[in-house]
Scaffold this motif. Structure first.
Motif, PDB file in Angstrom:
ATOM      1  N   SER A  91      30.040  51.320  35.391  1.00 46.82           N
ATOM      2  CA  SER A  91      31.082  52.012  36.147  1.00 46.82           C
ATOM      3  C   SER A  91      31.998  52.755  35.192  1.00 46.82           C
ATOM      4  O   SER A  91      32.322  52.287  34.111  1.00 46.82           O
ATOM      5  CB  SER A  91      31.886  51.001  36.984  1.00 46.82           C
ATOM      6  N   THR A  92      32.437  53.931  35.628  1.00 47.54           N
ATOM      7  CA  THR A  92      33.361  54.697  34.803  1.00 47.54           C
ATOM      8  C   THR A  92      34.771  54.161  34.888  1.00 47.54           C
ATOM      9  O   THR A  92      35.610  54.491  34.079  1.00 47.54           O
ATOM     10  CB  THR A  92      33.363  56.169  35.251  1.00 47.54           C
ATOM     11  N   ASP A  93      35.058  53.312  35.889  1.00 45.99           N
ATOM     12  CA  ASP A  93      36.385  52.732  36.032  1.00 45.99           C
ATOM     13  C   ASP A  93      36.241  51.223  36.069  1.00 45.99           C
ATOM     14  O   ASP A  93      36.463  50.569  37.078  1.00 45.99           O
ATOM     15  CB  ASP A  93      37.073  53.233  37.297  1.00 45.99           C
ATOM     16  N   ALA A  94      35.806  50.679  34.935  1.00 45.68           N
ATOM     17  CA  ALA A  94      35.463  49.260  34.895  1.00 45.68           C
ATOM     18  C   ALA A  94      36.644  48.389  35.185  1.00 45.68           C
ATOM     19  O   ALA A  94      36.536  47.351  35.817  1.00 45.68           O
ATOM     20  CB  ALA A  94      34.864  48.917  33.524  1.00 45.68           C
ATOM     21  N   SER A  95      37.831  48.769  34.733  1.00 49.58           N
ATOM     22  CA  SER A  95      38.989  47.899  34.912  1.00 49.58           C
ATOM     23  C   SER A  95      39.322  47.695  36.364  1.00 49.58           C
ATOM     24  O   SER A  95      39.763  46.624  36.769  1.00 49.58           O
ATOM     25  CB  SER A  95      40.207  48.494  34.189  1.00 49.58           C
ATOM     26  N   ALA A  96      39.108  48.709  37.210  1.00 51.43           N
ATOM     27  CA  ALA A  96      39.421  48.567  38.628  1.00 51.43           C
ATOM     28  C   ALA A  96      38.275  47.935  39.378  1.00 51.43           C
ATOM     29  O   ALA A  96      38.460  47.074  40.212  1.00 51.43           O
ATOM     30  CB  ALA A  96      39.752  49.942  39.215  1.00 51.43           C
ATOM     31  N   SER A  97      37.031  48.379  39.098  1.00 50.11           N
ATOM     32  CA  SER A  97      35.901  47.903  39.878  1.00 50.11           C
ATOM     33  C   SER A  97      35.551  46.463  39.553  1.00 50.11           C
ATOM     34  O   SER A  97      35.133  45.706  40.422  1.00 50.11           O
ATOM     35  CB  SER A  97      34.681  48.786  39.635  1.00 50.11           C
ATOM     36  N   THR A  98      35.701  46.066  38.272  1.00 47.15           N
ATOM     37  CA  THR A  98      35.322  44.715  37.888  1.00 47.15           C
ATOM     38  C   THR A  98      36.167  43.678  38.598  1.00 47.15           C
ATOM     39  O   THR A  98      35.701  42.619  38.962  1.00 47.15           O
ATOM     40  CB  THR A  98      35.451  44.547  36.357  1.00 47.15           C
ATOM     41  N   MET A  99      37.448  43.959  38.808  1.00 50.14           N
ATOM     42  CA  MET A  99      38.324  43.025  39.505  1.00 50.14           C
ATOM     43  C   MET A  99      37.759  42.723  40.888  1.00 50.14           C
ATOM     44  O   MET A  99      37.639  41.570  41.295  1.00 50.14           O
ATOM     45  CB  MET A  99      39.726  43.639  39.637  1.00 50.14           C
ATOM     46  N   SER A 100      37.371  43.742  41.615  1.00 48.89           N
ATOM     47  CA  SER A 100      36.849  43.557  42.962  1.00 48.89           C
ATOM     48  C   SER A 100      35.483  42.884  42.930  1.00 48.89           C
ATOM     49  O   SER A 100      35.222  41.941  43.665  1.00 48.89           O
ATOM     50  CB  SER A 100      36.749  44.914  43.675  1.00 48.89           C
ATOM     51  N   SER A 101      34.597  43.357  42.059  1.00 45.46           N
ATOM     52  CA  SER A 101      33.229  42.852  42.030  1.00 45.46           C
ATOM     53  C   SER A 101      33.163  41.385  41.644  1.00 45.46           C
ATOM     54  O   SER A 101      32.354  40.627  42.176  1.00 45.46           O
ATOM     55  CB  SER A 101      32.386  43.683  41.051  1.00 45.46           C
ATOM     56  N   SER A 102      34.014  40.958  40.718  1.00 48.97           N
ATOM     57  CA  SER A 102      33.950  39.577  40.249  1.00 48.97           C
ATOM     58  C   SER A 102      34.657  38.611  41.184  1.00 48.97           C
ATOM     59  O   SER A 102      34.355  37.415  41.188  1.00 48.97           O
ATOM     60  CB  SER A 102      34.559  39.473  38.842  1.00 48.97           C
ATOM     61  N   LEU A 103      35.594  39.101  42.000  1.00 48.56           N
ATOM     62  CA  LEU A 103      36.324  38.207  42.894  1.00 48.56           C
ATOM     63  C   LEU A 103      35.640  38.033  44.243  1.00 48.56           C
ATOM     64  O   LEU A 103      35.848  37.007  44.902  1.00 48.56           O
ATOM     65  CB  LEU A 103      37.754  38.725  43.105  1.00 48.56           C
ATOM     66  N   LEU A 104      34.827  38.976  44.667  1.00 45.58           N
ATOM     67  CA  LEU A 104      34.172  38.843  45.964  1.00 45.58           C
ATOM     68  C   LEU A 104      33.241  37.624  46.033  1.00 45.58           C
ATOM     69  O   LEU A 104      33.244  36.914  47.045  1.00 45.58           O
ATOM     70  CB  LEU A 104      33.411  40.131  46.298  1.00 45.58           C
ATOM     71  N   PRO A 105      32.439  37.329  44.993  1.00 43.28           N
ATOM     72  CA  PRO A 105      31.656  36.087  45.050  1.00 43.28           C
ATOM     73  C   PRO A 105      32.532  34.843  45.127  1.00 43.28           C
ATOM     74  O   PRO A 105      32.158  33.847  45.766  1.00 43.28           O
ATOM     75  CB  PRO A 105      30.852  36.116  43.738  1.00 43.28           C
ATOM     76  N   LEU A 106      33.694  34.891  44.505  1.00 37.00           N
ATOM     77  CA  LEU A 106      34.604  33.742  44.561  1.00 37.00           C
ATOM     78  C   LEU A 106      35.201  33.592  45.956  1.00 37.00           C
ATOM     79  O   LEU A 106      35.394  32.467  46.432  1.00 37.00           O
ATOM     80  CB  LEU A 106      35.713  33.906  43.522  1.00 37.00           C
ATOM     81  N   ALA A 107      35.494  34.701  46.610  1.00 38.80           N
ATOM     82  CA  ALA A 107      35.985  34.634  47.981  1.00 38.80           C
ATOM     83  C   ALA A 107      34.928  34.032  48.898  1.00 38.80           C
ATOM     84  O   ALA A 107      35.235  33.219  49.777  1.00 38.80           O
ATOM     85  CB  ALA A 107      36.384  36.030  48.466  1.00 38.80           C
ATOM     86  N   PHE A 108      33.672  34.414  48.690  1.00 37.36           N
ATOM     87  CA  PHE A 108      32.586  33.842  49.490  1.00 37.36           C
ATOM     88  C   PHE A 108      32.424  32.355  49.205  1.00 37.36           C
ATOM     89  O   PHE A 108      32.201  31.546  50.123  1.00 37.36           O
ATOM     90  CB  PHE A 108      31.279  34.574  49.194  1.00 37.36           C
ATOM     91  N   LEU A 109      32.558  31.979  47.928  1.00 37.91           N
ATOM     92  CA  LEU A 109      32.456  30.563  47.560  1.00 37.91           C
ATOM     93  C   LEU A 109      33.549  29.750  48.248  1.00 37.91           C
ATOM     94  O   LEU A 109      33.296  28.657  48.780  1.00 37.91           O
ATOM     95  CB  LEU A 109      32.560  30.427  46.040  1.00 37.91           C
ATOM     96  N   ALA A 110      34.768  30.265  48.248  1.00 38.79           N
ATOM     97  CA  ALA A 110      35.864  29.577  48.933  1.00 38.79           C
ATOM     98  C   ALA A 110      35.633  29.535  50.438  1.00 38.79           C
ATOM     99  O   ALA A 110      35.983  28.552  51.108  1.00 38.79           O
ATOM    100  CB  ALA A 110      37.194  30.258  48.617  1.00 38.79           C
ATOM    101  N   LEU A 111      35.029  30.595  50.981  1.00 39.49           N
ATOM    102  CA  LEU A 111      34.750  30.634  52.415  1.00 39.49           C
ATOM    103  C   LEU A 111      33.800  29.515  52.832  1.00 39.49           C
ATOM    104  O   LEU A 111      33.882  29.009  53.963  1.00 39.49           O
ATOM    105  CB  LEU A 111      34.154  32.002  52.784  1.00 39.49           C
ATOM    106  N   LEU A 112      32.917  29.116  51.936  1.00 39.73           N
ATOM    107  CA  LEU A 112      32.015  27.996  52.228  1.00 39.73           C
ATOM    108  C   LEU A 112      32.778  26.701  52.488  1.00 39.73           C
ATOM    109  O   LEU A 112      32.238  25.762  53.075  1.00 39.73           O
ATOM    110  CB  LEU A 112      31.036  27.802  51.069  1.00 39.73           C
ATOM    111  N   GLY A 113      34.039  26.656  52.037  1.00 45.16           N
ATOM    112  CA  GLY A 113      34.847  25.471  52.276  1.00 45.16           C
ATOM    113  C   GLY A 113      35.106  25.202  53.746  1.00 45.16           C
ATOM    114  O   GLY A 113      35.483  24.081  54.121  1.00 45.16           O
ATOM    115  N   LEU A 114      34.910  26.207  54.606  1.00 44.41           N
ATOM    116  CA  LEU A 114      35.102  25.981  56.034  1.00 44.41           C
ATOM    117  C   LEU A 114      34.096  24.975  56.586  1.00 44.41           C
ATOM    118  O   LEU A 114      34.383  24.266  57.560  1.00 44.41           O
ATOM    119  CB  LEU A 114      34.985  27.305  56.791  1.00 44.41           C
TER     120      LEU A 114
END
Length: 482
Positions: free
Chosen positions: A422-445
């Protein structure tokens, strides 16, 4: 001394024992750069000052809980906190990095002895219906200790050097040991049901050691590295062997009364995935703030401060909600807040206003405090009589493996995002790396829905069975009966 008279001492011992471990975990982060320079150590060696401790503590928590159930939790707390203090003094005097690594492992062993006992003391001195308040106090205290660790560490390192962060544990350990002696809970009767299965112990210890080491090394090696895949395979094989052995063992390391308790196993699964989501998000956000936004460490700490503040303030609110609405609804709410907080962080970029991140961290802190209080109260309150120590050990194991898993997921996702070019790694990496964590937390339901509907341990109108384990002595549970 009556049970009611022991409660203040038990609460103080539990809170202070949990705080010394939480404080030690965060205060070291500030001391490591100075330690590395003073002892002429490599980055890998400094990393092992954390890894050796983590492996030691994570692999022995369940065993320590079983020992406490058999020999007495006051004894284990007393021995563990004194050993923790002695190991801390040894680290402060260590002449080389090798000594620091070895003594950190020893510190982890004693930390494993004291942690399950801090929870078991609450179960043994408070009736289940009144556990919400002491657990909320304990959760708030842990948040305070973890929050002030970097600040206190910075002051000590700047004024006295890195060795001071270990010297501070010594007087604290002596005070906690004195508090433990003041609790004076009756000794449990030694019965055949509490024998320690050495084969099961060895398999559990080996499986956890391999798993923790693998997760700790993922940030440096990645998920697809040959060594990572090999260690994961070994860990799975050891885990499978442990499950087969436990089914046939006369005295399994995880008692069948605990393994068959749906509230206890669901609460531990919830703690595992939610702590993974939180600490993975915190790991990524910290690097994002410093490396992408170029904030100083102090400014980074101030940005994250709302998380600690809402953990402290949210714990008593969560305790009240637990009593009013029951574990299931409270846990679902807390899980949803964690997912929303991570999702909010994932949407932020360099141009986002700072109040947006403040709100995200505040929501994360409130959600995590809610889950912590609810799941801990369920684990401790629904523990089969006589097994308060082993469920405390399992709970702490989940809380040690969860953060390692979350950081490994965040690091792996970051690497994948970086490889995308990505040409804007600082912005895109934040979103890309946190989405799997959000899904992992969602499994807590899923485990959240398996918790009891009501705070009194009932689901609907049918009470959950609370059967005494075979051959168990009533002395093992000295608290008031539900």
């Amino acid at each position: 001394m009556s049970t009611a008279a022991r409660r203040p001492f038990a609460l103080l011992a539990s809170v202070s024992g949990a705080m010394i471990v939480a404080l030690d975990g965060t205060i070291l982060l500030v001391a490591q750069p100075s330690l590395r320079h003073d002892l002429d150590a490599s980055v890998a060696q400094v990393q092992w000052t954390s890894t050796s401790y983590l492996i030691a503590v994570a692999t022995l928590l369940v065993v320590a809980g079983r020992l406490g159930d058999r020999y007495g939790h006051v004894r284990l707390l007393f021995l563990g906190v004194l050993g923790f203090g002695v190991a801390s003094a040894g680290i402060a005097l260590a002449p080389t990095i090798g000594w620091v690594i070895a003594l950190r492992a020893a510190q982890g062993v004693f930390g494993a002895l004291l942690q399950p006992a801090t929870l078991a003391l609450l179960r043994l001195t408070y009736p289940p219906a009144r556990l919400g308040t002491p657990i909320a106090v304990r959760t708030s205290a842990i948040a305070v200790a973890a929050g002030i660790g970097p600040v206190l560490g910075g002051i000590l390192v700047q004024q006295l050097g890195w060795r001071a962060v270990f010297w501070v544990n010594v007087p604290a350990a002596l005070v906690i040991a004195a508090l433990a002696l003041a609790v004076r809970t009756p000794m449990p009767e030694r019965t055949g049901s509490q024998r320690l299965d050495l084969t099961g112990t060895a398999l559990l210890t080996a499986a956890l050691a391999v798993l923790v080491h693998t997760l700790a090394d993922v940030p440096g090696r990645g998920w697809t590295a040959g060594s990572t895949l090999l260690e994961l395979s070994v860990g799975l094989a050891l885990s499978a062997g442990l499950v087969l052995h436990e089914r046939r063992a006369a005295h399994p390391i995880v008692p069948r009364a605990v393994a068959r308790s749906v509230p206890v196993t669901a609460a531990m699964a919830l703690l595992l995935v939610i702590s993974a989501g939180l600490f993975g998000a915190l790991f990524k956000a910290t690097f994002y703030l410093q490396d992408s936004l170029r904030l100083a460490p102090l400014a980074t700490g101030l940005r994250v401060l709302p998380l600690t503040a809402l953990m402290v303030l949210g714990a008593p609110v969560a305790g009240a909600a637990l009593r009013r609405y029951g574990p299931r609804r409270t846990a679902i709410t807390g899980t949803a807040l964690v997912v929303v907080g991570i999702a909010q962080l994932s949407s932020l970029g360099p141009a986002s206003p700072w109040p947006s991140m403040t709100v995200a961290f505040a929501v994360l802190g409130a959600g995590f405090a809610t889950v912590m209080v609810t799941a801990t109260g369920t684990v401790v309150g629904d523990a089969p009589p006589g097994y308060a120590g082993v469920v405390g050990g399992l709970k702490q194991t989940a809380m040690n493996i969860g953060p390692s898993l979350g950081i490994a997921v965040a690091a792996g996702a970051t690497g994948a995002a970086g490889a995308a070019g990505s040409t804007d790694a600082s912005a895109s990496t934040m979103s890309s790396s946190l989405l799997p964590l959000a899904f992992l937390a969602l499994l807590g339901l899923i485990p959240a829905f398996l918790l009891p509907r009501h705070a009194d341990g009932e689901v609907g109108s049918a009470p959950l069975p609370r059967q005494r384990a075979p051959q168990e002595s009533p002395v093992a549970d000295v608290g008031e009966r539900p």
